[in-house]
Design a protein around this motif. Structure first.
Motif, PDB file in Angstrom:
ATOM      1  N   ILE A  17     -70.786  38.780  28.047  1.00  0.00           N
ATOM      2  CA  ILE A  17     -71.611  38.916  26.778  1.00  0.00           C
ATOM      3  C   ILE A  17     -71.904  37.508  25.849  1.00  0.00           C
ATOM      4  O   ILE A  17     -73.092  36.935  25.920  1.00  0.00           O
ATOM      5  CB  ILE A  17     -71.374  39.820  25.799  1.00  0.00           C
ATOM      6  N   LEU A  43     -57.927  34.444  20.284  1.00  0.00           N
ATOM      7  CA  LEU A  43     -57.616  35.678  20.796  1.00  0.00           C
ATOM      8  C   LEU A  43     -58.436  35.909  22.217  1.00  0.00           C
ATOM      9  O   LEU A  43     -57.862  36.610  22.912  1.00  0.00           O
ATOM     10  CB  LEU A  43     -57.544  36.734  19.832  1.00  0.00           C
ATOM     11  N   LYS A  44     -59.844  35.508  22.029  1.00  0.00           N
ATOM     12  CA  LYS A  44     -60.624  35.761  23.100  1.00  0.00           C
ATOM     13  C   LYS A  44     -60.183  35.032  24.367  1.00  0.00           C
ATOM     14  O   LYS A  44     -60.393  35.339  25.414  1.00  0.00           O
ATOM     15  CB  LYS A  44     -62.115  35.268  22.798  1.00  0.00           C
ATOM     16  N   SER A  94     -65.637  41.434  29.635  1.00  0.00           N
ATOM     17  CA  SER A  94     -66.889  41.888  29.270  1.00  0.00           C
ATOM     18  C   SER A  94     -67.429  41.174  28.000  1.00  0.00           C
ATOM     19  O   SER A  94     -68.509  40.686  27.955  1.00  0.00           O
ATOM     20  CB  SER A  94     -67.132  43.319  28.860  1.00  0.00           C
ATOM     21  N   SER A  95     -66.311  40.798  27.009  1.00  0.00           N
ATOM     22  CA  SER A  95     -66.855  39.743  26.159  1.00  0.00           C
ATOM     23  C   SER A  95     -67.248  38.465  26.504  1.00  0.00           C
ATOM     24  O   SER A  95     -67.993  37.665  26.022  1.00  0.00           O
ATOM     25  CB  SER A  95     -65.330  39.496  25.274  1.00  0.00           C
ATOM     26  N   TYR A 142     -61.489  42.306  21.381  1.00  0.00           N
ATOM     27  CA  TYR A 142     -62.493  41.008  22.033  1.00  0.00           C
ATOM     28  C   TYR A 142     -63.935  41.272  21.373  1.00  0.00           C
ATOM     29  O   TYR A 142     -64.780  40.101  21.776  1.00  0.00           O
ATOM     30  CB  TYR A 142     -62.181  41.080  23.467  1.00  0.00           C
ATOM     31  N   PHE A 143     -64.284  42.191  20.898  1.00  0.00           N
ATOM     32  CA  PHE A 143     -65.418  42.227  20.325  1.00  0.00           C
ATOM     33  C   PHE A 143     -65.438  42.384  18.574  1.00  0.00           C
ATOM     34  O   PHE A 143     -66.124  42.955  17.877  1.00  0.00           O
ATOM     35  CB  PHE A 143     -66.244  43.582  20.485  1.00  0.00           C
ATOM     36  N   THR A 150     -50.596  42.785  24.115  1.00  0.00           N
ATOM     37  CA  THR A 150     -51.177  44.162  24.513  1.00  0.00           C
ATOM     38  C   THR A 150     -52.155  44.638  23.432  1.00  0.00           C
ATOM     39  O   THR A 150     -52.465  45.977  23.655  1.00  0.00           O
ATOM     40  CB  THR A 150     -49.690  44.864  24.615  1.00  0.00           C
ATOM     41  N   GLY A 151     -52.086  44.085  22.162  1.00  0.00           N
ATOM     42  CA  GLY A 151     -52.923  44.772  21.208  1.00  0.00           C
ATOM     43  C   GLY A 151     -53.034  44.186  19.804  1.00  0.00           C
ATOM     44  O   GLY A 151     -52.077  42.979  19.654  1.00  0.00           O
ATOM     45  N   ILE A 173     -52.376  50.806  30.536  1.00  0.00           N
ATOM     46  CA  ILE A 173     -53.659  51.166  30.222  1.00  0.00           C
ATOM     47  C   ILE A 173     -54.335  49.975  29.340  1.00  0.00           C
ATOM     48  O   ILE A 173     -55.168  49.532  29.532  1.00  0.00           O
ATOM     49  CB  ILE A 173     -53.746  52.470  29.508  1.00  0.00           C
ATOM     50  N   GLN A 174     -53.565  49.583  28.399  1.00  0.00           N
ATOM     51  CA  GLN A 174     -53.567  48.733  27.500  1.00  0.00           C
ATOM     52  C   GLN A 174     -53.972  47.284  28.370  1.00  0.00           C
ATOM     53  O   GLN A 174     -54.931  46.671  28.000  1.00  0.00           O
ATOM     54  CB  GLN A 174     -52.557  48.226  26.575  1.00  0.00           C
ATOM     55  N   PHE A 198     -57.505  47.636  29.850  1.00  0.00           N
ATOM     56  CA  PHE A 198     -58.585  47.626  28.678  1.00  0.00           C
ATOM     57  C   PHE A 198     -58.646  46.289  28.266  1.00  0.00           C
ATOM     58  O   PHE A 198     -59.520  45.848  27.842  1.00  0.00           O
ATOM     59  CB  PHE A 198     -58.328  48.495  27.524  1.00  0.00           C
ATOM     60  N   SER A 199     -57.326  45.552  28.140  1.00  0.00           N
ATOM     61  CA  SER A 199     -57.555  44.384  27.482  1.00  0.00           C
ATOM     62  C   SER A 199     -58.115  43.207  28.468  1.00  0.00           C
ATOM     63  O   SER A 199     -58.978  42.364  28.130  1.00  0.00           O
ATOM     64  CB  SER A 199     -56.304  43.477  27.299  1.00  0.00           C
ATOM     65  N   THR A 235     -57.186  48.835  19.847  1.00  0.00           N
ATOM     66  CA  THR A 235     -56.207  47.863  19.811  1.00  0.00           C
ATOM     67  C   THR A 235     -56.284  46.891  21.080  1.00  0.00           C
ATOM     68  O   THR A 235     -55.829  45.875  20.718  1.00  0.00           O
ATOM     69  CB  THR A 235     -54.773  48.360  19.455  1.00  0.00           C
ATOM     70  N   SER A 236     -56.818  47.561  22.138  1.00  0.00           N
ATOM     71  CA  SER A 236     -56.749  46.334  23.298  1.00  0.00           C
ATOM     72  C   SER A 236     -58.108  45.963  23.785  1.00  0.00           C
ATOM     73  O   SER A 236     -58.337  45.022  24.169  1.00  0.00           O
ATOM     74  CB  SER A 236     -56.213  47.223  24.433  1.00  0.00           C
ATOM     75  N   PHE A 237     -59.099  46.829  23.728  1.00  0.00           N
ATOM     76  CA  PHE A 237     -60.442  46.517  24.125  1.00  0.00           C
ATOM     77  C   PHE A 237     -61.362  45.828  23.159  1.00  0.00           C
ATOM     78  O   PHE A 237     -62.144  44.917  23.419  1.00  0.00           O
ATOM     79  CB  PHE A 237     -61.283  47.847  24.728  1.00  0.00           C
ATOM     80  N   ALA A 297     -60.539  44.198  30.769  1.00  0.00           N
ATOM     81  CA  ALA A 297     -61.840  44.740  30.824  1.00  0.00           C
ATOM     82  C   ALA A 297     -62.591  44.048  29.480  1.00  0.00           C
ATOM     83  O   ALA A 297     -63.824  43.601  29.741  1.00  0.00           O
ATOM     84  CB  ALA A 297     -61.969  46.105  30.970  1.00  0.00           C
ATOM     85  N   GLY A 298     -61.920  44.143  28.296  1.00  0.00           N
ATOM     86  CA  GLY A 298     -62.458  43.800  27.112  1.00  0.00           C
ATOM     87  C   GLY A 298     -62.733  42.167  27.032  1.00  0.00           C
ATOM     88  O   GLY A 298     -63.778  41.641  26.809  1.00  0.00           O
ATOM     89  N   LYS A 299     -61.784  41.499  27.683  1.00  0.00           N
ATOM     90  CA  LYS A 299     -62.077  39.864  27.754  1.00  0.00           C
ATOM     91  C   LYS A 299     -63.246  39.589  28.716  1.00  0.00           C
ATOM     92  O   LYS A 299     -63.856  38.801  28.418  1.00  0.00           O
ATOM     93  CB  LYS A 299     -60.554  39.652  28.267  1.00  0.00           C
TER      94      LYS A 299
END
Lengths: 308, 164
Positions: A66, A292-293, A62-63, B26-27, A126-127, A51-52, A55-56, B21-23, A58-60
């Motif tokens: 944006i 980290l991005k 979308s970041s 990046y923000f 992972t986090g 899951i992480q 999410f990671s 911690t994971s999503f 997806a976060g990267k």
């Protein structure tokens, strides 16, 4: 009346029982959690890893998406700067290559410090938590041990292994408040780039020797200091004697004094010097190279020569 | 309702711990990430009836476990701290006037910011980075305000201003 009095006494009895029982259960539970802390934290990471990872990712994504919108106006300027920097780097590269071939003096300097060869283990992030602690997906089963340095593919220092679990590890970033790294300024490359770009016609052996002398001279002038973590992914330079000259834009690398990290690992760039003549040491704000991005994988250095 | 919330709160804490911690890394704003677990803990406590000590302890325990899992500290620090903060929140709320529309956003925010600040101060032995802590407080409060309005909307059709 008698009945209600009895129930009041019972209620009071139960209240006392509750007051005693709840903290006892609570502390018992905390004790049990600590006894199995290793297994609990490891299981959480193992179960959450898929899951992480999603999410990671997806976060990267979308970041970045944006970020590209926000930086759209700066793209042309950034492109121009990058082209300029690329030209400078190409010029520097040719100079350095020729110096490397003919320069015996440079190898004499490197003899005093350790060899840069080391073995690494690749790991995924992972986090990250608010204490500047990263979590990576490699643990004791993969040969990770506490204190091992962590870098990325560009030789940028991230931190060191803080705690190792069976299947994951916690990395204390250099921006963590408890982290201290011995560093030195790297003046060689930046100064040589500037001086050699202007004199593009000089490529003879005579020039190479001249450059080598300059490098030795500059290397002797490298300033030592300590990079401390300030929390919130930021770092600062400290304990630089007030008489030592440091400049904005200078690059900081790990020094051979530091036994926790291999030497010559990139740390950051000086952005603002805070000098006060009344204080024996000067400080400086540092823009860390770790990002980290953009980082995809980290590398844990498992073996390197520590001798100075 | 409280039973439903007690069951759903565990996966919610788990989801928020992973999201945090994971999503959200990046923000991050100047290195600060919002504390979503604390936000959920606070909203759950804020709308709990005053005398429901068991629920306060239960939520504090769960939130504390998740916060301790993702941190480097030993188990127990966050648990005890959150239970104490949870009981304090209820005491402070008791002193505030409970009007017909429930608590105002102002009260909510002041108590939220105060309790998160206390949590961060104690957890970091009073040596917090002021700017980063302020950013974290503001960043977290954005999510808390969002949660506040969601709960308010849920409560709109109910006569009580308590979620349970």
């Amino acid at each position: 009346m008698n009945f209600s009095g009895k129930s009041f006494v019972n209620k009071k009895k139960y209240a006392w029982l509750k007051i005693l029982l709840i903290p006892t259960i609570l502390f018992g539970l905390i004790f049990a959690l600590n006894a199995f802390s290793f297994q609990i934290k490891n299981s959480f990471q193992v179960l959450s890893f898929p899951i992480q990872k999603t999410f990671s990712f997806a976060g990267k994504s979308s970041s970045n998406w944006i970020g590209s919108f926000l930086n759209a106006t700066n793209l042309s300027k950034e492109n121009y700067n990058l082209k300029n920097e690329n030209q400078k780097l190409l010029a520097a590269l040719s100079i350095l290559q020729s110096i490397q071939e003919g320069n015996q003096a440079l190898s004499a300097i490197s003899e005093t410090c350790q060899d840069k060869n080391f073995t690494t283990i690749m790991a995924g992030i992972t986090g990250l938590n608010n204490e500047d602690i990263l979590t990576i997906n490699k643990g004791s089963e993969d040969g990770i041990k506490e204190g091992m340095p962590v870098i990325d593919q560009y030789n940028v220092l991230y931190g060191k292994i803080f705690k190792v679990y069976k299947n994951f590890s916690q990395v204390m970033l250099i921006s963590n408040k408890n982290n201290v790294v011995n560093v030195q300024t790297q003046k060689i490359i930046s100064k040589e780039i500037e001086s050699n770009i202007d004199t593009d016609d000089k490529t003879s052996t005579e020039n190479i020797e001249e450059n080598a002398e300059k490098i030795i001279f500059e290397a002797e002038k490298n300033v030592n200091g300590i990079v401390k973590g300030a929390g919130g992914l930021s770092i600062f330079l400290d304990l630089v004697p007030v008489d030592d000259k440091i400049n904005n834009g200078e690059i900081l690398i790990t020094s051979c004094i530091d036994q926790n990290f291999p030497k010559d690992i990139l740390v950051g760039r000086i952005i603002e010097i805070q000098k006060n003549d009344q204080k024996p040491f000067q400080q400086a704000q540092i823009s860390p190279f770790f990002n980290l991005k953009s980082v995809k994988n980290l590398f844990v250095i498992t073996d390197y020569k520590k001798d100075i | 309702m409280i039973w439903f919330w007690s069951i759903i709160i565990f996966p919610l804490f788990y989801f928020f711990a992973i999201l945090q911690t994971s999503f959200l890394i990046y923000f991050n704003l100047f290195g600060s990430i919002p504390n979503l677990i604390f936000v959920l803990f606070f909203i759950s406590i804020f709308y709990t009836p005053k005398n429901n000590y068991y629920f306060i302890i239960f939520v504090g325990l769960l939130a504390g476990i998740f916060l301790d899992i993702i941190s480097i500290s030993q188990f127990g620090i966050s648990i005890i701290l959150l239970i104490i903060i949870g009981l304090l929140i209820k005491k402070i709320q008791f002193l505030l006037k409970d009007n017909d529309n429930g608590y105002s956003l102002f009260y909510f925010l002041v108590i939220f910011l105060g309790s998160l600040l206390i949590y961060n101060l104690v957890l970091q032995n009073l040596s917090i980075n002021l700017i980063n802590s302020l950013i974290e407080l503001v960043y977290s409060s954005v999510f808390a305000i969002f949660g506040f309005f969601i709960v308010k909307k849920v409560l709109k059709n109910r006569k009580s201003n308590k979620i349970f």
